[in-house]
Design an enzyme around this catalytic site. Structure first.
Site, PDB file in Angstrom:
ATOM      1  N   ASP A 122       0.844  -1.269   0.139  1.00 12.74           N
ATOM      2  CA  ASP A 122       0.110  -0.061  -0.057  1.00 12.74           C
ATOM      3  C   ASP A 122       0.926   1.170  -0.008  1.00 12.74           C
ATOM      4  O   ASP A 122       1.763   1.362   0.617  1.00 12.74           O
ATOM      5  CB  ASP A 122      -0.763  -0.071   1.261  1.00 12.74           C
ATOM      6  CG  ASP A 122      -2.212   0.631   1.054  1.00 12.74           C
ATOM      7  OD1 ASP A 122      -2.333   1.585   0.407  1.00 12.74           O
ATOM      8  OD2 ASP A 122      -3.103  -0.263   1.311  1.00 12.74           O
ATOM      9  N   THR A 141      -6.989   3.414  -2.713  1.00 11.38           N
ATOM     10  CA  THR A 141      -6.860   2.013  -2.287  1.00 11.38           C
ATOM     11  C   THR A 141      -7.843   1.124  -2.941  1.00 11.38           C
ATOM     12  O   THR A 141      -7.376   0.000  -3.678  1.00 11.38           O
ATOM     13  CB  THR A 141      -6.581   1.965  -0.799  1.00 11.38           C
ATOM     14  OG1 THR A 141      -5.544   2.518  -0.414  1.00 11.38           O
ATOM     15  CG2 THR A 141      -6.651   0.462  -0.368  1.00 11.38           C
ATOM     16  N   LYS A 156      -6.557  -3.981   6.115  1.00 12.21           N
ATOM     17  CA  LYS A 156      -7.863  -3.355   5.581  1.00 12.21           C
ATOM     18  C   LYS A 156      -9.012  -4.076   5.258  1.00 12.21           C
ATOM     19  O   LYS A 156      -8.739  -4.943   4.253  1.00 12.21           O
ATOM     20  CB  LYS A 156      -7.536  -2.152   4.460  1.00 12.21           C
ATOM     21  CG  LYS A 156      -6.399  -1.130   4.978  1.00 12.21           C
ATOM     22  CD  LYS A 156      -6.204  -0.153   3.644  1.00 12.21           C
ATOM     23  CE  LYS A 156      -5.182   0.856   3.868  1.00 12.21           C
ATOM     24  NZ  LYS A 156      -4.860   1.858   2.948  1.00 12.21           N
ATOM     25  N   ARG A 180     -11.279  -3.519   2.567  1.00  9.36           N
ATOM     26  CA  ARG A 180     -11.376  -3.367   1.246  1.00  9.36           C
ATOM     27  C   ARG A 180     -10.243  -3.698   0.764  1.00  9.36           C
ATOM     28  O   ARG A 180     -10.263  -4.411  -0.700  1.00  9.36           O
ATOM     29  CB  ARG A 180     -11.559  -1.749   0.885  1.00  9.36           C
ATOM     30  CG  ARG A 180     -10.296  -0.775   1.276  1.00  9.36           C
ATOM     31  CD  ARG A 180     -10.631   0.382   0.693  1.00  9.36           C
ATOM     32  NE  ARG A 180      -9.668   1.464   1.301  1.00  9.36           N
ATOM     33  CZ  ARG A 180      -9.417   2.001   2.583  1.00  9.36           C
ATOM     34  NH1 ARG A 180     -10.234   1.742   3.523  1.00  9.36           N
ATOM     35  NH2 ARG A 180      -8.493   2.866   2.722  1.00  9.36           N
ATOM     36  N   ASP A 194       1.153   2.482   4.146  1.00 13.30           N
ATOM     37  CA  ASP A 194      -0.013   3.404   3.700  1.00 13.30           C
ATOM     38  C   ASP A 194      -0.036   4.292   5.025  1.00 13.30           C
ATOM     39  O   ASP A 194      -0.133   5.604   4.843  1.00 13.30           O
ATOM     40  CB  ASP A 194      -1.103   2.973   3.147  1.00 13.30           C
ATOM     41  CG  ASP A 194      -2.168   3.949   2.804  1.00 13.30           C
ATOM     42  OD1 ASP A 194      -1.830   4.761   1.758  1.00 13.30           O
ATOM     43  OD2 ASP A 194      -3.116   4.023   3.344  1.00 13.30           O
ATOM     44  N   HIS A 238       1.036   8.242   5.045  1.00  9.35           N
ATOM     45  CA  HIS A 238       0.145   9.174   5.416  1.00  9.35           C
ATOM     46  C   HIS A 238       0.339  10.116   6.383  1.00  9.35           C
ATOM     47  O   HIS A 238       0.409  11.488   6.605  1.00  9.35           O
ATOM     48  CB  HIS A 238      -1.413   8.910   5.548  1.00  9.35           C
ATOM     49  CG  HIS A 238      -2.285   8.427   4.238  1.00  9.35           C
ATOM     50  ND1 HIS A 238      -2.625   9.444   3.415  1.00  9.35           N
ATOM     51  CD2 HIS A 238      -2.588   7.371   3.824  1.00  9.35           C
ATOM     52  CE1 HIS A 238      -3.126   9.100   2.329  1.00  9.35           C
ATOM     53  NE2 HIS A 238      -3.290   7.672   2.634  1.00  9.35           N
ATOM     54  N   ASP A 294      -1.157  -0.374  -4.883  1.00 15.73           N
ATOM     55  CA  ASP A 294      -2.187   0.253  -5.459  1.00 15.73           C
ATOM     56  C   ASP A 294      -2.191   1.632  -5.812  1.00 15.73           C
ATOM     57  O   ASP A 294      -3.077   2.184  -6.413  1.00 15.73           O
ATOM     58  CB  ASP A 294      -3.252   0.195  -4.062  1.00 15.73           C
ATOM     59  CG  ASP A 294      -2.700   0.714  -2.887  1.00 15.73           C
ATOM     60  OD1 ASP A 294      -1.349   0.825  -2.674  1.00 15.73           O
ATOM     61  OD2 ASP A 294      -3.644   0.777  -1.896  1.00 15.73           O
ATOM     62  N   HIS A 295      -1.112   2.339  -5.307  1.00 16.30           N
ATOM     63  CA  HIS A 295      -0.978   3.948  -5.639  1.00 16.30           C
ATOM     64  C   HIS A 295       0.368   4.325  -5.045  1.00 16.30           C
ATOM     65  O   HIS A 295       1.045   3.327  -4.250  1.00 16.30           O
ATOM     66  CB  HIS A 295      -2.073   4.528  -5.101  1.00 16.30           C
ATOM     67  CG  HIS A 295      -2.433   4.650  -3.860  1.00 16.30           C
ATOM     68  ND1 HIS A 295      -1.410   5.098  -2.625  1.00 16.30           N
ATOM     69  CD2 HIS A 295      -3.439   3.986  -2.919  1.00 16.30           C
ATOM     70  CE1 HIS A 295      -1.945   4.616  -1.331  1.00 16.30           C
ATOM     71  NE2 HIS A 295      -2.935   4.163  -1.707  1.00 16.30           N
ATOM     72  N   HIS A 354      -2.552  11.093  -1.622  1.00 18.37           N
ATOM     73  CA  HIS A 354      -2.352  10.647  -2.996  1.00 18.37           C
ATOM     74  C   HIS A 354      -3.693  10.717  -3.751  1.00 18.37           C
ATOM     75  O   HIS A 354      -4.563  11.174  -3.015  1.00 18.37           O
ATOM     76  CB  HIS A 354      -1.814   9.182  -3.028  1.00 18.37           C
ATOM     77  CG  HIS A 354      -2.698   8.325  -2.306  1.00 18.37           C
ATOM     78  ND1 HIS A 354      -3.851   7.699  -2.461  1.00 18.37           N
ATOM     79  CD2 HIS A 354      -2.622   7.782  -0.797  1.00 18.37           C
ATOM     80  CE1 HIS A 354      -4.464   6.728  -1.654  1.00 18.37           C
ATOM     81  NE2 HIS A 354      -3.562   6.957  -0.434  1.00 18.37           N
TER      82      HIS A 354
END
Length: 541
Positions: free
Chosen positions: A33, A74, A156, A158, A298, A302, A345-346, A478
């Site tokens: 992530d 994500t 996560k 998702r 991730d 962040h 994912d990014h 992002h």
């Protein structure tokens, strides 16, 4: 006749053996992530030989892999990686989105018709019902008449649910309140025994026991800015954003803090190992699929930004965890018997403060809902014409517009005119007319691919390079088109994969069809990508 019969048996056996060799015993899809592509090389000299370096030095690297839609979030990344589709087709328009007909917001995997399994509370009221297409994991299950097992794993929800598809063996994610991995009644009514056993191990308590200090002497983190700078955020309960961190204190202050430590990745890979053992993945007579999302990168990114010592440390620790996990695959499944791919994912932007201090283009983009609403009210004599600006998109109050008999086209033009005068706005585009917008072709395609008429706003805002939403005074985020958000790593290693590297441009949508080509199964139902022939052609020779 006996010789002919024996020959026929031999040929049939040979073809049967050949058919079995066309698929590995296990596919492992690892999504890190918020992993920028350049992290492969920024920290390369400090990586061990067993993690990222092994993937690079034994596997095949697609060095120019890009996201080809907006927004780069994500949920969208995970659905695209495993479906080869885009929000326009697959329905996953963001982590959250606003339904344009009703104006209501929803979370990508929310499902009120199911219940939590493995804990109390609503953290398990999730399913893939918002995903409109099949995934590569679905297609493997279909191709083997559901003999293949599919397991999704992440902190996560998702990032476990969307990769695992519509009918997996299981999808599991972390419930912060209990510290357990849980699931929902969409998948099963009771946790498997191996999950119960894992949860009983109380691994979080063990992982946070010694706190979080740098894995190397802090002066060796020469790829990062100094510790404790103004643009870094900190764990709740901590007084400064600097090592060492008292994780017991942080966890007591807020259990979600565990996610923003490198040990969230450790826990995830420990659970993935438990899944391999509990489900005998890769050790049966069918090809299995394990999807893993390492999410702590991730949360740390962040919180502290892309240039922090915390970010570097989480990658150095993830490298060691990956090395251990690959050795587990070697032992349990066997070298050459599994296929692993690693991607992201990014990516992420640099923190605004870091960019500003280093004289790079940057800025903060303010929330414009109130000012845009006021502007439209003054122009059209009607208040509350804007419902929200989620996902860098303007959603209008269609109920009010229709009841007042206002012209939507005129309102759109006024909105674009307003937005284009704001600091930091590069373009404002009517998404329904993006194909004819006077913007670079790459941006047109990304907007078109990301626009879902039921779940996306109607005006897309494209910010200037380096600009962040103004609520990211510390850390980063992002979601934009720029390479720092959309240039992602893509590595394949293991079964039949040759060592090599290509700098031909490929896209996130090409991952699923490449796996489909390697497995000789159907592409997912909404796939728009193409197999990466620079890799598949070498395997087929």
């Amino acid at each position: 006749m006996k010789k002919i019969g024996l020959f026929f048996v031999f040929v049939c056996a040979a073809f049967s053996s050949f058919a079995q060799l066309q698929r590995p015993k296990l596919i492992v899809g690892i999504v890190v992530d918020q992993m920028r592509w350049d992290y492969l090389y920024r920290y390369y000299d400090k990586y061990s030989n067993d993690g990222f370096k092994r993937l690079l030095n034994e596997g095949y690297s697609c060095g120019n892999t890009f996201i080809n839609y907006l927004p780069a979030y994500t949920a969208v990344g995970h659905s695209t990686i495993f479906s080869g589709s885009v929000p326009s087709i697959d329905g996953i328009a963001g982590n959250d989105w606003r339904f344009q007909n009703s104006g209501k917001m929803t979370y990508c995997t929310d499902d009120s018709t199911v219940s939590t399994v493995g804990a109390t509370g609503d953290a398990g009221k999730m399913s893939p019902h918002n995903l409109w297409v099949t995934t590569i994991t679905d297609e493997l299950r279909l191709a083997t008449n559901f003999k293949s097992k599919v397991i999704g794993v992440s902190l996560k929800d998702r990032a476990s649910i969307l990769p695992a598809g519509h009918n997996p063996t299981g999808a599991f994610w972390l419930d912060d309140a209990s510290g357990n991995f849980i699931t929902s009644t969409y998948y099963m009514n009771e946790l498997p025994n191996w999950v119960k056993t894992f949860n009983q191990g109380k691994y979080i308590d063990k992982l946070i026991k010694k706190g979080w200090n740098t894995i190397l002497p802090i002066e060796q983190y020469t790829e990062s800015t100094k510790d404790n700078v103004s643009w870094e955020g900190k764990l709740s309960g901590a007084t400064v954003p600097a090592f060492p961190f008292d994780l017991r204190k942080a966890y007591a202050a807020n259990k979600e803090n565990f996610r923003a430590t490198p040990f969230g990745n450790t826990l995830t890979l420990q659970f993935a190992e438990a899944a391999i053992n509990g489900e005998q993945l890769g050790q049966r007579n069918a090809t299995d699929f394990l999807t893993i999302n390492c999410a702590s990168t991730d949360y740390v990114g962040h919180m502290t930004g892309t240039n922090s010592i915390e970010t570097e440390d989480v990658y150095l620790r993830l490298d060691k965890d990956l090395g251990k996990f690959l050795k587990i695959l070697d032992a349990k499944v066997g070298k050459g018997n599994y296929l692993v791919f690693l991607t992201a994912d990014h990516g992420a932007a640099q923190a605004e403060g870091f960019m500003k201090d280093n004289k790079m283009p940057t800025g903060f983009f303010p929330s414009l809902k109130k000012s845009l609403d006021s502007y439209l009210q003054e122009k059209f004599g009607t208040e509350k014409l804007v419902l929200g600006l989620e996902n860098d998109e303007v959603s209008f109050n269609n109920a009010v517009i229709d009841s007042k008999g206002l012209d939507k086209g005129t309102i759109k033009k006024a909105t674009i005119n307003f937005l284009q005068k704001q600091m930091g706005v590069l373009y404002a585009v009517d998404e329904s007319k993006a194909a004819i917008a006077p913007i670079p072709a790459t941006l047109r395609e990304m907007i078109i691919n990301g626009y879902n008429r039921e779940r996306s706003g109607e005006i897309k805002i494209i910010l200037q390079s380096g600009w962040l939403p103004n609520h990211y005074k510390t850390g980063t985020t992002h979601g934009l088109w720029n390479p720092y958000d959309t240039h992602i790593p893509l590595l394949f290693m293991g079964w039949k994969i040759p060592h090599g590297e290509s700098n031909h441009t490929v896209y996130m949508t090409d991952i699923a069809p490449t796996i489909a080509a390697l497995l000789h199964i159907q592409m997912p139902s909404g796939c728009i990508g193409k197999p990466i022939t620079s890799l598949t052609d070498k395997i087929n020779k």
